[in-house]
Design a protein around this motif. Sequence first.
Motif, PDB file in Angstrom:
ATOM      1  N   GLU A  12      12.412 -11.655   7.143  1.00  0.00           N
ATOM      2  CA  GLU A  12      11.436 -11.239   6.148  1.00  0.00           C
ATOM      3  C   GLU A  12      10.297 -10.529   6.858  1.00  0.00           C
ATOM      4  N   ILE A  13      10.022  -9.301   6.443  1.00  0.00           N
ATOM      5  CA  ILE A  13       8.877  -8.568   6.956  1.00  0.00           C
ATOM      6  C   ILE A  13       7.750  -8.826   5.964  1.00  0.00           C
ATOM      7  N   ALA A  14       6.849  -9.742   6.339  1.00  0.00           N
ATOM      8  CA  ALA A  14       5.754 -10.157   5.460  1.00  0.00           C
ATOM      9  C   ALA A  14       4.594  -9.174   5.602  1.00  0.00           C
ATOM     10  N   LEU A  15       4.194  -8.591   4.502  1.00  0.00           N
ATOM     11  CA  LEU A  15       3.145  -7.578   4.487  1.00  0.00           C
ATOM     12  C   LEU A  15       1.837  -8.184   3.986  1.00  0.00           C
ATOM     13  N   SER A  16       0.740  -7.785   4.619  1.00  0.00           N
ATOM     14  CA  SER A  16      -0.578  -8.204   4.157  1.00  0.00           C
ATOM     15  C   SER A  16      -0.921  -7.402   2.896  1.00  0.00           C
ATOM     16  N   GLY A  17      -2.017  -7.756   2.265  1.00  0.00           N
ATOM     17  CA  GLY A  17      -2.440  -7.031   1.067  1.00  0.00           C
ATOM     18  C   GLY A  17      -2.680  -5.559   1.312  1.00  0.00           C
ATOM     19  N   SER A  18      -3.344  -5.245   2.420  1.00  0.00           N
ATOM     20  CA  SER A  18      -3.609  -3.831   2.717  1.00  0.00           C
ATOM     21  C   SER A  18      -2.324  -3.084   3.064  1.00  0.00           C
ATOM     22  N   GLU A  19      -1.387  -3.754   3.728  1.00  0.00           N
ATOM     23  CA  GLU A  19      -0.105  -3.117   4.043  1.00  0.00           C
ATOM     24  C   GLU A  19       0.691  -2.848   2.769  1.00  0.00           C
ATOM     25  N   ARG A  20       0.617  -3.753   1.809  1.00  0.00           N
ATOM     26  CA  ARG A  20       1.290  -3.538   0.526  1.00  0.00           C
ATOM     27  C   ARG A  20       0.712  -2.309  -0.188  1.00  0.00           C
ATOM     28  N   LEU A  21      -0.609  -2.177  -0.133  1.00  0.00           N
ATOM     29  CA  LEU A  21      -1.247  -1.007  -0.757  1.00  0.00           C
ATOM     30  C   LEU A  21      -0.810   0.286  -0.087  1.00  0.00           C
ATOM     31  N   LEU A  22      -0.825   0.305   1.245  1.00  0.00           N
ATOM     32  CA  LEU A  22      -0.428   1.503   1.981  1.00  0.00           C
ATOM     33  C   LEU A  22       1.030   1.871   1.721  1.00  0.00           C
ATOM     34  N   ALA A  23       1.881   0.846   1.589  1.00  0.00           N
ATOM     35  CA  ALA A  23       3.311   1.066   1.404  1.00  0.00           C
ATOM     36  C   ALA A  23       3.705   1.247  -0.057  1.00  0.00           C
ATOM     37  N   PHE A  24       2.744   1.088  -0.979  1.00  0.00           N
ATOM     38  CA  PHE A  24       3.038   1.143  -2.405  1.00  0.00           C
ATOM     39  C   PHE A  24       4.161   0.166  -2.751  1.00  0.00           C
ATOM     40  N   ARG A  25       4.015  -1.067  -2.250  1.00  0.00           N
ATOM     41  CA  ARG A  25       5.071  -2.069  -2.387  1.00  0.00           C
ATOM     42  C   ARG A  25       4.475  -3.389  -2.855  1.00  0.00           C
ATOM     43  N   LYS A  26       5.129  -4.037  -3.816  1.00  0.00           N
ATOM     44  CA  LYS A  26       4.640  -5.306  -4.342  1.00  0.00           C
ATOM     45  C   LYS A  26       5.172  -6.508  -3.582  1.00  0.00           C
ATOM     46  N   GLU A  27       6.338  -6.368  -2.962  1.00  0.00           N
ATOM     47  CA  GLU A  27       6.998  -7.508  -2.318  1.00  0.00           C
ATOM     48  C   GLU A  27       7.249  -7.234  -0.842  1.00  0.00           C
ATOM     49  N   ASN A  28       7.504  -8.319  -0.117  1.00  0.00           N
ATOM     50  CA  ASN A  28       7.896  -8.214   1.287  1.00  0.00           C
ATOM     51  C   ASN A  28       9.273  -7.569   1.383  1.00  0.00           C
ATOM     52  N   VAL A  29       9.625  -7.095   2.556  1.00  0.00           N
ATOM     53  CA  VAL A  29      10.949  -6.521   2.795  1.00  0.00           C
ATOM     54  C   VAL A  29      11.849  -7.646   3.294  1.00  0.00           C
ATOM     55  N   LEU A  30      12.978  -7.856   2.608  1.00  0.00           N
ATOM     56  CA  LEU A  30      13.926  -8.906   2.965  1.00  0.00           C
ATOM     57  C   LEU A  30      15.224  -8.278   3.445  1.00  0.00           C
ATOM     58  N   VAL A  31      15.743  -8.805   4.562  1.00  0.00           N
ATOM     59  CA  VAL A  31      16.976  -8.294   5.150  1.00  0.00           C
ATOM     60  C   VAL A  31      17.852  -9.481   5.544  1.00  0.00           C
ATOM     61  N   GLU A  32      19.080  -9.487   5.057  1.00  0.00           N
ATOM     62  CA  GLU A  32      20.025 -10.517   5.489  1.00  0.00           C
ATOM     63  C   GLU A  32      20.342 -10.293   6.971  1.00  0.00           C
ATOM     64  N   ARG A  33      20.458 -11.379   7.721  1.00  0.00           N
ATOM     65  CA  ARG A  33      20.758 -11.249   9.159  1.00  0.00           C
ATOM     66  C   ARG A  33      22.054 -10.480   9.382  1.00  0.00           C
ATOM     67  N   SER A  34      23.025 -10.676   8.485  1.00  0.00           N
ATOM     68  CA  SER A  34      24.316  -9.995   8.628  1.00  0.00           C
ATOM     69  C   SER A  34      24.198  -8.483   8.433  1.00  0.00           C
ATOM     70  N   GLN A  35      23.110  -8.006   7.838  1.00  0.00           N
ATOM     71  CA  GLN A  35      22.908  -6.569   7.613  1.00  0.00           C
ATOM     72  C   GLN A  35      22.244  -5.872   8.791  1.00  0.00           C
ATOM     73  N   ILE A  62      -2.021   8.265  12.688  1.00  0.00           N
ATOM     74  CA  ILE A  62      -2.817   7.082  12.345  1.00  0.00           C
ATOM     75  C   ILE A  62      -1.970   6.027  11.654  1.00  0.00           C
ATOM     76  N   VAL A  63      -1.311   6.409  10.548  1.00  0.00           N
ATOM     77  CA  VAL A  63      -0.513   5.451   9.789  1.00  0.00           C
ATOM     78  C   VAL A  63       0.623   6.160   9.059  1.00  0.00           C
ATOM     79  N   ALA A  64       1.762   5.479   9.029  1.00  0.00           N
ATOM     80  CA  ALA A  64       2.898   5.876   8.195  1.00  0.00           C
ATOM     81  C   ALA A  64       3.402   4.576   7.577  1.00  0.00           C
ATOM     82  N   ALA A  65       3.364   4.502   6.249  1.00  0.00           N
ATOM     83  CA  ALA A  65       3.719   3.258   5.584  1.00  0.00           C
ATOM     84  C   ALA A  65       4.483   3.532   4.302  1.00  0.00           C
ATOM     85  N   GLY A  66       5.485   2.701   4.036  1.00  0.00           N
ATOM     86  CA  GLY A  66       6.233   2.800   2.790  1.00  0.00           C
ATOM     87  C   GLY A  66       7.642   3.319   2.987  1.00  0.00           C
TER      88      GLY A  66
END
Length: 143
Positions: A12-35, A62-66
Amino acid sequence: MVTLLLDSTRLEIALSGSERLLAFRKENVLVERSQIAKVQLTEDVWTWLRGVPSPGTHVRGIVAAGRWRSAGGDDFAMIRRRREGVVIDLEGHEEFERILLTTRHGLALVQALRIDVDADDAATDVVEIVETAAVPVIVSGVS
């Protein structure tokens, strides 16, 4: 900086509030280990960035997010300044082909992925997993 949480089945890539804003994302990024097909450490994650933000934030150097769309597929990026990071190649993930992150904990991620985590354990920061496990250190050229 993102927090990398790992359990027996997924990363699980857990994003802070500011990272969520920069990435235009509401949830963390989840990846199955098998993937997870491959994890590469890099000194400059910017060289791996491809495509255009869609949606995302980009301020050159400076930043690339999303989400980044390209002919090669969609990538998730959370890159800040010119720092070391990790490139995670995925197979069979429903959203992304790759994940690009700046993090000081890339080596800990690689080591933690090699450790079997108990199925009952909750998702734990990769740094904590490596610190509590007996992980052999491999030195190039030494048998």
